[in-house]
Design a protein around this motif. Structure first.
Motif, PDB file in Angstrom:
ATOM      1  N   LYS A  92       0.826  -1.210   0.000  1.00 36.02           N
ATOM      2  CA  LYS A  92       0.000   0.000   0.000  1.00 36.02           C
ATOM      3  C   LYS A  92       0.860   1.260   0.000  1.00 36.02           C
ATOM      4  O   LYS A  92       0.549   2.245  -0.678  1.00 36.02           O
ATOM      5  N   THR A  93       1.941   1.222   0.753  1.00 39.82           N
ATOM      6  CA  THR A  93       2.845   2.375   0.804  1.00 39.82           C
ATOM      7  C   THR A  93       3.497   2.605  -0.551  1.00 39.82           C
ATOM      8  O   THR A  93       3.571   3.738  -1.045  1.00 39.82           O
ATOM      9  N   PHE A  94       3.948   1.515  -1.168  1.00 42.84           N
ATOM     10  CA  PHE A  94       4.610   1.621  -2.469  1.00 42.84           C
ATOM     11  C   PHE A  94       3.627   2.119  -3.526  1.00 42.84           C
ATOM     12  O   PHE A  94       3.980   2.927  -4.389  1.00 42.84           O
ATOM     13  N   GLN A  95       2.405   1.642  -3.470  1.00 48.23           N
ATOM     14  CA  GLN A  95       1.383   2.114  -4.410  1.00 48.23           C
ATOM     15  C   GLN A  95       1.196   3.622  -4.284  1.00 48.23           C
ATOM     16  O   GLN A  95       1.085   4.332  -5.289  1.00 48.23           O
ATOM     17  N   LYS A  96       1.163   4.100  -3.058  1.00 49.39           N
ATOM     18  CA  LYS A  96       0.991   5.529  -2.823  1.00 49.39           C
ATOM     19  C   LYS A  96       2.175   6.314  -3.365  1.00 49.39           C
ATOM     20  O   LYS A  96       2.016   7.412  -3.912  1.00 49.39           O
ATOM     21  N   GLU A  97       3.365   5.746  -3.245  1.00 48.76           N
ATOM     22  CA  GLU A  97       4.583   6.436  -3.679  1.00 48.76           C
ATOM     23  C   GLU A  97       4.687   6.540  -5.198  1.00 48.76           C
ATOM     24  O   GLU A  97       5.365   7.432  -5.712  1.00 48.76           O
ATOM     25  N   ILE A  98       4.017   5.641  -5.922  1.00 45.02           N
ATOM     26  CA  ILE A  98       4.094   5.681  -7.389  1.00 45.02           C
ATOM     27  C   ILE A  98       2.734   5.971  -8.024  1.00 45.02           C
ATOM     28  O   ILE A  98       2.560   5.789  -9.233  1.00 45.02           O
ATOM     29  N   HIS A  99       1.784   6.445  -7.236  1.00 40.68           N
ATOM     30  CA  HIS A  99       0.406   6.581  -7.726  1.00 40.68           C
ATOM     31  C   HIS A  99       0.275   7.573  -8.879  1.00 40.68           C
ATOM     32  O   HIS A  99      -0.704   7.538  -9.626  1.00 40.68           O
ATOM     33  N   ALA A 100       1.257   8.464  -9.057  1.00 39.53           N
ATOM     34  CA  ALA A 100       1.198   9.436 -10.154  1.00 39.53           C
ATOM     35  C   ALA A 100       1.405   8.777 -11.515  1.00 39.53           C
ATOM     36  O   ALA A 100       1.147   9.383 -12.555  1.00 39.53           O
ATOM     37  N   LEU A 101       1.855   7.530 -11.515  1.00 41.40           N
ATOM     38  CA  LEU A 101       2.071   6.793 -12.757  1.00 41.40           C
ATOM     39  C   LEU A 101       0.867   5.901 -13.049  1.00 41.40           C
ATOM     40  O   LEU A 101       0.181   5.447 -12.140  1.00 41.40           O
ATOM     41  N   GLY A 102       0.620   5.636 -14.300  1.00 40.06           N
ATOM     42  CA  GLY A 102      -0.494   4.783 -14.676  1.00 40.06           C
ATOM     43  C   GLY A 102      -0.326   3.355 -14.194  1.00 40.06           C
ATOM     44  O   GLY A 102       0.797   2.873 -14.046  1.00 40.06           O
ATOM     45  N   PHE A 103      -1.448   2.688 -13.930  1.00 31.75           N
ATOM     46  CA  PHE A 103      -1.457   1.286 -13.507  1.00 31.75           C
ATOM     47  C   PHE A 103      -0.581   1.056 -12.277  1.00 31.75           C
ATOM     48  O   PHE A 103       0.117   0.046 -12.176  1.00 31.75           O
ATOM     49  N   PHE A 104      -0.597   2.004 -11.352  1.00 30.44           N
ATOM     50  CA  PHE A 104       0.322   1.952 -10.211  1.00 30.44           C
ATOM     51  C   PHE A 104       0.085   0.748  -9.306  1.00 30.44           C
ATOM     52  O   PHE A 104       1.024   0.230  -8.697  1.00 30.44           O
ATOM     53  N   ARG A 105      -1.147   0.281  -9.206  1.00 37.47           N
ATOM     54  CA  ARG A 105      -1.415  -0.875  -8.341  1.00 37.47           C
ATOM     55  C   ARG A 105      -0.735  -2.134  -8.873  1.00 37.47           C
ATOM     56  O   ARG A 105      -0.067  -2.856  -8.123  1.00 37.47           O
ATOM     57  N   GLN A 106      -0.911  -2.390 -10.170  1.00 41.00           N
ATOM     58  CA  GLN A 106      -0.308  -3.583 -10.762  1.00 41.00           C
ATOM     59  C   GLN A 106       1.208  -3.463 -10.816  1.00 41.00           C
ATOM     60  O   GLN A 106       1.931  -4.436 -10.594  1.00 41.00           O
ATOM     61  N   LYS A 107       1.694  -2.266 -11.100  1.00 43.15           N
ATOM     62  CA  LYS A 107       3.144  -2.060 -11.147  1.00 43.15           C
ATOM     63  C   LYS A 107       3.772  -2.308  -9.783  1.00 43.15           C
ATOM     64  O   LYS A 107       4.828  -2.948  -9.677  1.00 43.15           O
ATOM     65  N   ALA A 108       3.140  -1.812  -8.744  1.00 43.14           N
ATOM     66  CA  ALA A 108       3.667  -2.012  -7.391  1.00 43.14           C
ATOM     67  C   ALA A 108       3.701  -3.499  -7.048  1.00 43.14           C
ATOM     68  O   ALA A 108       4.700  -4.012  -6.513  1.00 43.14           O
ATOM     69  N   LYS A 109       2.622  -4.196  -7.368  1.00 45.28           N
ATOM     70  CA  LYS A 109       2.545  -5.631  -7.093  1.00 45.28           C
ATOM     71  C   LYS A 109       3.636  -6.390  -7.840  1.00 45.28           C
ATOM     72  O   LYS A 109       4.306  -7.269  -7.271  1.00 45.28           O
ATOM     73  N   ASN A 110       3.843  -6.053  -9.115  1.00 44.09           N
ATOM     74  CA  ASN A 110       4.839  -6.756  -9.924  1.00 44.09           C
ATOM     75  C   ASN A 110       6.266  -6.455  -9.477  1.00 44.09           C
ATOM     76  O   ASN A 110       7.116  -7.352  -9.428  1.00 44.09           O
TER      77      ASN A 110
END
Length: 232
Positions: A92-110
């Motif tokens: 969740k923290t990482f998602q928040k840190e990259i949320h300005a980029l598209g598809f941030f949830r999947q990118k964080a997970k990967n």
């Protein structure tokens, strides 16, 4: 009138051209493009192999400039440097840190998943083959090629993205649409020593002169040898 590389085209010039002639023409076109756009590395900023992998994964559907803003100006890569840093990240923290980029949830997970696989199955080291790289979550051939190019200067293939597809089809290097098939066609046309920098040259050329839907043919560096494959 030039037609979009994504619509229906005729390949008369491509069909009537021998492979050896196409290979010679492709080499000449590539050298001209490289003369105008000599950059042979990614503009993504990184210091560790894991950062290179993460930056490349973040760049999907996002500009390199925006990725660098997140990783450098916003300090993402100050916090995350090593495989263990990324593997230990809270989702969740990482998602928040990259949320300005598209598809941030999947990118964080990967990215976190890839780091954990590297930590648990690869001893924390980046693999040296495409086969091993593409076992990582979210890593396809394009990403694997780019990372191998930069981390180890290994060329197992050619990174094929939207820019490479558009340039390759318009110049008649391939008639395919699938990136894997296009990569195979390009690998047959070009010498292995050139594979590493082909992507960067075509990306810069496509952004500068060849941009869709209407390439700037009048100002093109290769107009004298361009086959104009898609011209009526």
């Amino acid at each position: 009138m030039l037609k979009s590389a994504h619509k229906h085209h005729t390949f008369k010039a491509w069909q009537n051209e021998s492979f050896e002639k196409r290979k010679k023409r492709a080499r000449a076109l590539l050298l001209c493009m490289r003369g105008a756009y000599p950059r042979t590395t990614s503009v993504l900023k990184w210091k560790t192999p894991m950062q290179m992998l993460a930056a490349t994964m973040l760049s999907a559907q996002a500009t390199d400039k925006k990725v660098n803003e997140i990783t450098q100006e916003k300090g993402l890569f100050k916090k995350y440097k090593t495989v263990n840093d990324f593997a230990s990240a809270h989702l969740k923290t990482f998602q928040k840190e990259i949320h300005a980029l598209g598809f941030f949830r999947q990118k964080a997970k990967n990215i976190i998943g890839a780091a954990r696989m590297l930590r648990d199955e690869c001893g924390g080291k980046m693999p040296k083959t495409i086969e091993e790289m593409t076992r990582l979550p979210g890593v396809a051939r394009k990403t694997a090629n780019i990372v191998l190019n930069h981390v180890y200067y290994i060329a197992e293939g050619i990174a094929v993205d939207t820019h490479v597809i558009q340039v390759s089809r318009r110049f008649g290097f391939t008639k395919e649409h699938d990136p894997k098939k296009i990569e195979k066609d390009l690998m047959k046309l070009f010498q292995k020593k050139d594979w590493i920098w082909i992507n960067y040259t075509m990306v810069e050329y496509n952004r500068g002169i060849h941009r869709a839907p209407r390439p700037e043919c009048e100002w093109c560096y290769v107009k004298n040898i361009c086959p104009k494959i898609f011209k009526k």
